[in-house]
Enzyme design. Structure first.
Site, PDB file in Angstrom:
ATOM      1  N   GLY A 109      38.124  13.076 -12.326  1.00 24.80           N
ATOM      2  CA  GLY A 109      38.698  11.987 -11.530  1.00 24.80           C
ATOM      3  C   GLY A 109      38.885  12.383 -10.080  1.00 24.80           C
ATOM      4  CB  SER A 138      33.673  12.239 -15.128  1.00 24.46           C
ATOM      5  OG  SER A 138      32.316  11.811 -15.164  1.00 24.46           O
ATOM      6  CB  CYS A 139      33.757  11.777 -20.216  1.00 18.13           C
ATOM      7  SG  CYS A 139      34.250  10.254 -19.374  1.00 18.13           S
ATOM      8  CG  HIS A 217      31.567   6.508 -21.796  1.00 14.68           C
ATOM      9  ND1 HIS A 217      32.294   5.513 -21.206  1.00 14.68           N
ATOM     10  CD2 HIS A 217      32.227   7.665 -21.508  1.00 14.68           C
ATOM     11  CE1 HIS A 217      33.344   6.039 -20.583  1.00 14.68           C
ATOM     12  NE2 HIS A 217      33.323   7.336 -20.764  1.00 14.68           N
TER      13      HIS A 217
HETATM   14  P1  NAD Z   1      45.923  10.333 -18.985  1.00 11.00           P
HETATM   15  O1  NAD Z   1      46.426   9.142 -18.283  1.00 11.00           O
HETATM   16  O2  NAD Z   1      45.558  10.247 -20.415  1.00 11.00           O
HETATM   17  O3  NAD Z   1      46.957  11.522 -18.858  1.00 11.00           O
HETATM   18  C1  NAD Z   1      47.555  11.857 -17.653  1.00 11.00           C
HETATM   19  C2  NAD Z   1      48.925  12.440 -17.944  1.00 11.00           C
HETATM   20  O4  NAD Z   1      49.531  12.775 -16.690  1.00 11.00           O
HETATM   21  C3  NAD Z   1      49.897  11.481 -18.623  1.00 11.00           C
HETATM   22  O5  NAD Z   1      50.506  12.190 -19.683  1.00 11.00           O
HETATM   23  C4  NAD Z   1      50.923  11.134 -17.539  1.00 11.00           C
HETATM   24  O6  NAD Z   1      52.194  10.935 -18.076  1.00 11.00           O
HETATM   25  C5  NAD Z   1      50.887  12.381 -16.691  1.00 11.00           C
HETATM   26  N1  NAD Z   1      51.257  12.180 -15.297  1.00 11.00           N
HETATM   27  C6  NAD Z   1      51.272  11.035 -14.600  1.00 11.00           C
HETATM   28  N2  NAD Z   1      51.629  11.292 -13.328  1.00 11.00           N
HETATM   29  C7  NAD Z   1      51.829  12.609 -13.221  1.00 11.00           C
HETATM   30  C8  NAD Z   1      52.225  13.457 -12.175  1.00 11.00           C
HETATM   31  N3  NAD Z   1      52.449  12.994 -10.943  1.00 11.00           N
HETATM   32  N4  NAD Z   1      52.333  14.786 -12.430  1.00 11.00           N
HETATM   33  C9  NAD Z   1      52.067  15.281 -13.652  1.00 11.00           C
HETATM   34  N5  NAD Z   1      51.701  14.511 -14.687  1.00 11.00           N
HETATM   35  C10 NAD Z   1      51.586  13.200 -14.471  1.00 11.00           C
HETATM   36  O7  NAD Z   1      44.708  10.861 -18.104  1.00 11.00           O
HETATM   37  P2  NAD Z   1      43.399  11.579 -18.640  1.00 11.00           P
HETATM   38  O8  NAD Z   1      42.510  10.543 -19.225  1.00 11.00           O
HETATM   39  O9  NAD Z   1      43.759  12.772 -19.433  1.00 11.00           O
HETATM   40  O10 NAD Z   1      42.725  11.989 -17.263  1.00 11.00           O
HETATM   41  C11 NAD Z   1      43.063  13.181 -16.589  1.00 11.00           C
HETATM   42  C12 NAD Z   1      41.906  13.569 -15.712  1.00 11.00           C
HETATM   43  O11 NAD Z   1      40.757  13.816 -16.557  1.00 11.00           O
HETATM   44  C13 NAD Z   1      41.439  12.515 -14.693  1.00 11.00           C
HETATM   45  O12 NAD Z   1      40.919  13.174 -13.563  1.00 11.00           O
HETATM   46  C14 NAD Z   1      40.302  11.804 -15.432  1.00 11.00           C
HETATM   47  O13 NAD Z   1      39.399  11.174 -14.557  1.00 11.00           O
HETATM   48  C15 NAD Z   1      39.675  12.982 -16.155  1.00 11.00           C
HETATM   49  N6  NAD Z   1      38.882  12.636 -17.344  1.00 11.00           N
HETATM   50  C16 NAD Z   1      39.318  11.690 -18.224  1.00 11.00           C
HETATM   51  C17 NAD Z   1      38.546  11.386 -19.339  1.00 11.00           C
HETATM   52  C18 NAD Z   1      38.941  10.337 -20.315  1.00 11.00           C
HETATM   53  O14 NAD Z   1      38.083   9.754 -20.935  1.00 11.00           O
HETATM   54  N7  NAD Z   1      40.193  10.048 -20.505  1.00 11.00           N
HETATM   55  C19 NAD Z   1      37.349  12.068 -19.564  1.00 11.00           C
HETATM   56  C20 NAD Z   1      36.950  13.069 -18.676  1.00 11.00           C
HETATM   57  C21 NAD Z   1      37.729  13.346 -17.557  1.00 11.00           C
END
Ligand code: NAD
Length: 339
Positions: A109, A138-139, A217
């Protein structure tokens, strides 16, 4: 033992925490949660729980959730932070990690420019060797690189890929679309340039649409090869890689929902599929043009990449040894069905 702190315990963070705890050369120093919800309760039973700063302590205390300290204290204790905070947040946290002189990994992200190195274990493990800041792509980008990178050994290739993206993750009830297909009007979508940030110089263009599903996806990939290459030769390239698995409509696997059923029925924890699932019946190669479909379990495919990135950044193991160890511990390539 390398001590890994994980900032945010969401979709990616909780999986990285579990994957780290399965390795013999690293341990989880702690995880950071920002909300005192059910996931914080679960996390606190398994790992040392930290909060972003002191202002969060009271809400966790009121909810009866044990907290070890703040992010600053976790950073102090850890050798590296895996930042899995929501898109865009990692950029804000980087200054904190830098100030503490700690290495960090960011997720897809964030922008490539945040670290100057976007990572995929197959394509550029060595480039992360000894580095302080790395971004795991990313994924979708991980999935494209996994199947495209092996094809670059045929010579110069040109890739045109269309992505059908899941709307959001299964635990998220707040986002849509519910009854719509939403094209990404920015062409190419960001995925193409992102792949090219890892496979340098690759000619790739991507288009993407978002659809009302949460499971996976789906990619339609078209590759122009430098010469006519038979399907068997292409399959051989992919078959050598455990992070790609094969399914077939002939076995009744005709949809992403059935692929996820394969994960459930083969006993995968959380139904995770770290492998990119490629429909072998779809692989069609004619006149130097290759076509295929692949499905991507967005919640888990980047998890092994985070583990390998840690090893490369600390120069713990060479590429093959790290990938082999990560795959062995996460049971990648062991699906009862799907090879
Ligand atoms: P998510 O929303 O599932 O989890 C994020 C977590 O961060 C939540 O538990 C939230 O409570 C916490 N949070 C929110 N604000 C915060 C802050 N200021 N400080 C610390 N923690 C905080 O997000 P995710 O899907 O795990 O995504 C995380 C990263 O991984 C992003 O960069 C995303 O683009 C990337 N990503 C996501 C996926 C997916 O499919 N979900 C796949 C690959 C990469």
């Amino acid at each position: 033992m390398l001590k890994v702190g994980i900032n945010a315990y969401g979709t990616i963070g909780k999986r990285v925490a579990d994957a780290v705890s399965k390795q013999s050369d690293m341990v989880v120093a702690g995880v950071v949660k920002a909300h005192p919800n059910y996931m914080s309760q679960v996390a606190s039973k398994r790992f040392k729980l930290f909060v972003p700063d002191k202002s969060y302590l009271k809400s966790f205390q009121d909810a009866g959730i044990k907290v070890e300290g703040t992010l600053d204290e976790l950073i102090e204790e850890a050798d590296i932070i895996v930042d899995a905070t929501p898109e865009g947040e990692g950029e804000k946290y980087k200054a904190i990690y830098e100030k503490a002189n700690k290495k960090a990994i960011f997720q897809g992200g964030e922008e490539h420019e945040l670290t100057g190195l976007s990572f995929n274990a197959y394509a550029n493990y060595e480039e992360a060797w000894g580095r302080d800041y790395v971004r795991v792509v990313s994924c979708n980008t991980t999935a494209l690189i996994r199947t495209i990178y092996p094809l670059t050994s045929f010579g110069k290739i040109k890739v045109r890929a269309n992505l059908v993206r899941r709307a959001t993750d299964p635990d998220d009830y707040t986002k849509g679309p519910i009854n719509s297909i939403v094209p990404d009007l920015k062409i190419p979508s960001h995925h193409g340039p992102d792949v090219a940030s890892v496979i340098k110089g690759l000619d790739i263009e991507t288009m993407a649409v978002k659809v009302p599903t949460t499971l996976m996806h789906l990619h339609f990939v078209n590759v122009q090869l430098p010469r006519e290459v038979g399907k068997d030769e292409i399959m051989e390239k992919w078959k050598g890689l455990r992070r790609i698995a094969f399914v077939s409509g002939k076995d009744g696997v005709k949809s992403t929902s059935q692929i996820m059923d394969v994960a459930r029925e083969t006993g995968r924890e959380r139904s995770d599929l770290y492998e990119i699932m490629l429909w072998k019946d779809s692989v069609s190669s004619k006149g130097g043009e290759l076509f295929y479909y692949q499905a991507v379990h967005q919640e888990s495919d980047v998890v092994p990449e985070n583990i390998d990135a840690i090893r490369s950044m600390f120069q713990l193991k060479d590429k093959e040894s790290s990938i082999r160890e990560t795959d062995r511990t996460l049971k990648i390539g062991d699906l009862v069905y799907g090879r």
